[in-house]
Design a protein around this motif. Structure first.
Motif, PDB file in Angstrom:
ATOM      1  N   UNK A  43       0.823  -1.210   0.000  1.00  0.00           N
ATOM      2  CA  UNK A  43       0.000   0.000   0.000  1.00  0.00           C
ATOM      3  C   UNK A  43       0.860   1.265   0.000  1.00  0.00           C
ATOM      4  N   UNK A  44       1.935   1.223   0.790  1.00  0.00           N
ATOM      5  CA  UNK A  44       2.830   2.380   0.921  1.00  0.00           C
ATOM      6  C   UNK A  44       4.263   1.971   0.587  1.00  0.00           C
ATOM      7  N   UNK A  93       8.416  -0.495  14.923  1.00  0.00           N
ATOM      8  CA  UNK A  93       9.558  -0.014  15.687  1.00  0.00           C
ATOM      9  C   UNK A  93       9.090   1.036  16.690  1.00  0.00           C
ATOM     10  N   UNK A  94       9.942   1.288  17.668  1.00  0.00           N
ATOM     11  CA  UNK A  94       9.709   2.333  18.657  1.00  0.00           C
ATOM     12  C   UNK A  94      10.962   3.185  18.730  1.00  0.00           C
ATOM     13  N   UNK A 107       5.964   5.535  17.753  1.00  0.00           N
ATOM     14  CA  UNK A 107       5.663   4.153  17.373  1.00  0.00           C
ATOM     15  C   UNK A 107       5.330   4.141  15.892  1.00  0.00           C
ATOM     16  N   UNK A 108       5.997   3.261  15.139  1.00  0.00           N
ATOM     17  CA  UNK A 108       5.775   3.196  13.696  1.00  0.00           C
ATOM     18  C   UNK A 108       5.503   1.756  13.287  1.00  0.00           C
ATOM     19  N   UNK A 109       4.395   1.546  12.597  1.00  0.00           N
ATOM     20  CA  UNK A 109       4.079   0.259  11.987  1.00  0.00           C
ATOM     21  C   UNK A 109       4.368   0.362  10.498  1.00  0.00           C
ATOM     22  N   UNK A 110       5.138  -0.591   9.976  1.00  0.00           N
ATOM     23  CA  UNK A 110       5.401  -0.661   8.538  1.00  0.00           C
ATOM     24  C   UNK A 110       4.434  -1.640   7.864  1.00  0.00           C
ATOM     25  N   UNK A 114       0.865   1.230   7.219  1.00  0.00           N
ATOM     26  CA  UNK A 114       1.626   2.271   7.905  1.00  0.00           C
ATOM     27  C   UNK A 114       0.776   2.937   8.983  1.00  0.00           C
ATOM     28  N   UNK A 115       1.394   3.118  10.147  1.00  0.00           N
ATOM     29  CA  UNK A 115       0.758   3.873  11.232  1.00  0.00           C
ATOM     30  C   UNK A 115       1.871   4.545  12.028  1.00  0.00           C
TER      31      UNK A 115
END
Length: 124
Positions: A43-44, A93-94, A107-110, A114-115
């Motif tokens: 998606x990203x 990751x944090x 906080x990042x969700x791949x 993506x968030x």
């Protein structure tokens, strides 16, 4: 000194080889080099640039279909980079940034999508 995972942990997380800034010095440790990873979750698309010795992290996210910029995070003082999930369908990751009177947690969700969650806590 910034705390970052080892090179092989980033290879597992991003599932790709990085482009290194300094390719001439073969003995230059990963920690002192600048690495750029290009990856996608379908998606990203992501461009992640890391300079662990400087505590620098840059994450650019674009929408795959339209190539529209979704997010740009350019941090210069990351104290700690933690991999919180590294599985086939989930990766996150944090990042921790310490300031004089506050601590920022990103906080990042791949994957799967993506968030980005940004929190700041006062330390005084």
């Amino acid at each position: 000194m910034a705390i970052f995972p080892e090179e092989n942990e980033f290879l597992s997380l991003f599932e790709c080889e990085p482009t290194l800034f300094d390719t001439i010095s073969k003995d230059l440790p990963f920690y002192y080099n600048k690495s750029t990873y290009q990856l996608s979750n379908g998606e990203e698309d992501f461009i992640v640039t890391l300079s662990p010795s400087y505590g620098e992290v840059k994450i650019q996210v674009t929408q795959r279909v339209s190539n529209r910029l979704v997010s740009l995070l350019d941090l210069k003082r990351v104290e700690k980079f933690e991999i919180t999930a590294d599985k086939k369908d989930i990766s996150s990751v944090l990042l921790t940034v310490l300031n004089e009177d506050s601590q920022q947690m990103i906080e990042i969700d791949f994957k799967p999508n993506f968030k980005l969650v940004f929190k700041e806590h006062y330390t005084r």
